[in-house]
Motif scaffolding. Structure first.
Motif, mmCIF file in Angstrom:
data_model
loop_
_atom_site.group_PDB
_atom_site.id
_atom_site.type_symbol
_atom_site.label_atom_id
_atom_site.label_comp_id
_atom_site.label_asym_id
_atom_site.label_seq_id
_atom_site.Cartn_x
_atom_site.Cartn_y
_atom_site.Cartn_z
ATOM 1 N N PHE A 130 0.821 -1.209 0.000
ATOM 2 C CA PHE A 130 0.000 0.000 0.000
ATOM 3 C C PHE A 130 0.856 1.260 0.000
ATOM 4 N N ASP A 131 2.027 1.174 0.602
ATOM 5 C CA ASP A 131 2.921 2.323 0.576
ATOM 6 C C ASP A 131 3.405 2.590 -0.847
ATOM 7 N N GLN A 132 3.626 1.512 -1.601
ATOM 8 C CA GLN A 132 4.128 1.666 -2.958
ATOM 9 C C GLN A 132 3.059 2.240 -3.905
ATOM 10 N N ILE A 133 1.797 1.886 -3.664
ATOM 11 C CA ILE A 133 0.743 2.387 -4.558
ATOM 12 C C ILE A 133 0.168 3.718 -4.079
ATOM 13 N N LYS A 134 0.639 4.186 -2.939
ATOM 14 C CA LYS A 134 0.152 5.466 -2.422
ATOM 15 C C LYS A 134 0.373 6.555 -3.470
ATOM 16 N N SER A 135 -0.653 7.325 -3.752
ATOM 17 C CA SER A 135 -0.551 8.363 -4.767
ATOM 18 C C SER A 135 0.260 9.542 -4.248
ATOM 19 N N GLN A 136 0.622 10.398 -5.169
ATOM 20 C CA GLN A 136 1.328 11.616 -4.829
ATOM 21 C C GLN A 136 0.614 12.775 -5.535
ATOM 22 N N LYS A 137 -0.458 13.195 -4.944
ATOM 23 C CA LYS A 137 -1.274 14.257 -5.544
ATOM 24 C C LYS A 137 -1.353 15.427 -4.562
ATOM 25 N N ILE A 138 -0.873 16.579 -5.008
ATOM 26 C CA ILE A 138 -0.808 17.757 -4.150
ATOM 27 C C ILE A 138 -1.756 18.822 -4.690
ATOM 28 N N ALA A 139 -2.664 19.270 -3.853
ATOM 29 C CA ALA A 139 -3.506 20.418 -4.189
ATOM 30 C C ALA A 139 -2.973 21.619 -3.421
ATOM 31 N N PHE A 140 -3.034 22.794 -4.038
ATOM 32 C CA PHE A 140 -2.610 23.983 -3.302
ATOM 33 C C PHE A 140 -3.313 25.222 -3.828
ATOM 34 N N GLY A 141 -3.286 26.259 -2.997
ATOM 35 C CA GLY A 141 -3.910 27.523 -3.362
ATOM 36 C C GLY A 141 -3.531 28.588 -2.358
ATOM 37 N N SER A 142 -4.049 29.781 -2.565
ATOM 38 C CA SER A 142 -3.751 30.909 -1.680
ATOM 39 C C SER A 142 -4.851 31.950 -1.804
ATOM 40 N N CYS A 143 -4.834 32.893 -0.887
ATOM 41 C CA CYS A 143 -5.704 34.069 -0.951
ATOM 42 C C CYS A 143 -7.189 33.715 -0.860
ATOM 43 N N TYR A 144 -7.605 33.338 0.356
ATOM 44 C CA TYR A 144 -9.018 33.087 0.620
ATOM 45 C C TYR A 144 -9.557 34.173 1.538
ATOM 46 N N ASN A 145 -10.625 34.811 1.119
ATOM 47 C CA ASN A 145 -11.217 35.909 1.875
ATOM 48 C C ASN A 145 -12.512 35.449 2.529
ATOM 49 N N TYR A 146 -12.639 35.681 3.819
ATOM 50 C CA TYR A 146 -13.834 35.258 4.558
ATOM 51 C C TYR A 146 -15.099 35.945 4.040
ATOM 52 N N GLU A 147 -14.956 36.997 3.227
ATOM 53 C CA GLU A 147 -16.126 37.667 2.647
ATOM 54 C C GLU A 147 -16.719 36.856 1.494
ATOM 55 N N ASP A 148 -16.168 35.670 1.246
ATOM 56 C CA ASP A 148 -16.635 34.799 0.171
ATOM 57 C C ASP A 148 -17.135 33.469 0.759
ATOM 58 N N PRO A 149 -18.096 33.520 1.709
ATOM 59 C CA PRO A 149 -18.479 32.313 2.449
ATOM 60 C C PRO A 149 -19.239 31.286 1.627
ATOM 61 N N GLU A 150 -19.821 31.681 0.504
ATOM 62 C CA GLU A 150 -20.623 30.744 -0.280
ATOM 63 C C GLU A 150 -19.813 30.035 -1.360
ATOM 64 N N SER A 151 -18.504 30.253 -1.370
ATOM 65 C CA SER A 151 -17.653 29.627 -2.370
ATOM 66 C C SER A 151 -17.724 28.103 -2.275
ATOM 67 N N LEU A 152 -17.746 27.453 -3.425
ATOM 68 C CA LEU A 152 -17.773 25.987 -3.487
ATOM 69 C C LEU A 152 -16.384 25.411 -3.761
ATOM 70 N N ILE A 153 -15.364 26.263 -3.793
ATOM 71 C CA ILE A 153 -14.063 25.834 -4.298
ATOM 72 C C ILE A 153 -13.418 24.760 -3.429
#
Length: 399
Positions: free
Chosen positions: A10-33
């Motif tokens: 299972f360690d060998q088949i473990k994926s390596q997928k990285i998601a990342f982002g920046s700049c989230y404003n609390y004035e956007d509470p309905e975002s589905l992102i």
């Protein structure tokens, strides 16, 4: 024995997928992102700054450091307890470093007086253990972690940032970085920075100082490396023609020209189309809300908005700009590389938005006309009925 083999498998088949982002404003509470990011089931989501805008606004709408610890914690919690973020938090590991607005100083440098207080609150936001060295390290919250044979190195570009010395990282962090890059068990290094690294010919963009940038690229020479950055409120895929190093910028989770006011949208529209093409082409820049996925197994880099894939490239992408062109071409001419295509893209996009705008106006006018006609008919119809009833009453009275 079998149990150990199963764990190894299972360690060998473990994926390596990285998601990342920046700049989230609390004035956007309905975002589905965040819900959309969670659908990819990444092994980790990495913050590259401005996870919350804890800096306060003055009466002139300028950003300044927030001194109230309760308010800072409250603003971090507005992000943390967003339903979409909670979904992501419960399905993947969260990592990250800060940039200026969660560092609690606009364009913050080493002299930020509230950085120690803010550090603890930021690390609380990330659910970092009380005994983690990032809480006590004298020169920042930089650290690294591994996914299989990939090492993710997250740099603190604020704590030691020194404009007088044109230094971004500080002496200890430079030494630490060089040591991290000596790991022979690593196939790929991914280096995260809150501010962009490669661009050195743009106006009004908060990037690395030139001497620090060149020093970093020198250290990375010969390494298999990707850069991931944020901050600028648009996404892009950049590549240095001299080293072929790729930088993936994803920013912002809450900002995009199609979602904000007209002036911001206009700025981001021109940033999307009319940047110099030194490190990225016009079609590699996106002003939508966005996040990035680095799929190491598939060797693909993808930029998504809230609903669809915007752009995807392989790790082995190439640039049409030659290294010798960087020094020999004056900056003003770099804006005109691929100018014909950019010109056509500008007018096609402009035409598209004009058509959409015209359709919206037509629909609004049609609705107003229908309402007016309905109102007029109702008014006159009611008047006729009232007049008829009045005449009937008068007639009955006369009889």
């Amino acid at each position: 024995m079998y149990f150990i083999l199963i764990l190894f498998f299972f360690d060998q088949i473990k994926s390596q997928k990285i998601a990342f982002g920046s700049c989230y404003n609390y004035e956007d509470p309905e975002s589905l992102i965040f819900f959309e990011i969670a659908k990819h089931k990444p092994d980790t989501f990495v913050w590259l700054g401005d996870a919350a805008y804890v800096t306060s606004k003055t009466s002139q709408n300028r950003r300044m450091s927030e001194l109230n610890e309760t308010i800072i914690e409250y603003k971090f919690n507005l992000t943390k307890y967003n339903p979409g973020y909670q979904k992501l938090l419960n399905t993947t590991q969260i990592n990250g470093v800060w940039d200026d607005h969660d560092y609690n100083e606009r364009d913050g440098i080493y002299s930020n007086p509230v950085k120690e207080m803010t550090r603890q609150l930021f690390l609380n936001f990330l659910d970092v253990r009380i005994d983690d060295e990032r809480r006590f390290k004298k020169d920042g919250i930089y650290y690294s972690f591994k996914l299989k044979n990939t090492k993710i190195i997250l740099l603190d570009v604020r704590w030691n940032r020194n404009p007088e010395q044109q230094d971004v990282l500080g002496q200890n962090q430079w030494i630490w970085l060089e040591n991290e890059l000596q790991d022979n068990e690593v196939d790929l290094f991914i280096i995260g920075s809150g501010s962009q690294i490669l661009p050195n010919d743009r106006l009004f963009i908060d990037v690395w100082y030139l001497s620090s940038r060149n020093k970093l690229l020198s250290i990375l020479k010969g390494k298999n490396v990707l850069l991931m950055t944020g901050d600028v409120h648009f996404a892009e895929i950049l590549q240095d023609p001299c080293t072929n190093i790729i930088e993936v910028c994803s920013s912002g989770l809450s900002y995009g020209s199609h979602y904000r006011n007209i002036l911001r949208g206009l700025f981001e529209f021109f940033a999307e189309i009319f940047q110099p093409d030194t490190y990225s082409q016009y079609y590699e820049r996106f002003a939508d809300k966005n996040y990035a996925i680095i799929d190491i197994d598939e060797k693909k880099i993808s930029i998504y908005n809230e609903s669809s894939l915007l752009y995807q490239v392989d790790f082995n992408k190439t640039t049409s700009i030659k290294c010798e062109d960087l020094e020999s071409t004056p900056l003003i001419f770099k804006y005109f590389w691929n100018f014909k295509d950019k010109f056509n893209a500008f007018f096609s996009m402009l035409l598209f938005y004009q058509i959409v705008k015209a359709l919206k106006l037509c629909i609004i006018l049609l609705v107003l006309i229908i309402l007016c006609v309905f109102g007029i008919l109702k008014f006159f119809g009611l008047s006729i009925i009232i007049k008829r009833k009045t005449n009937e009453k008068i007639k009955q009275k006369n009889e």
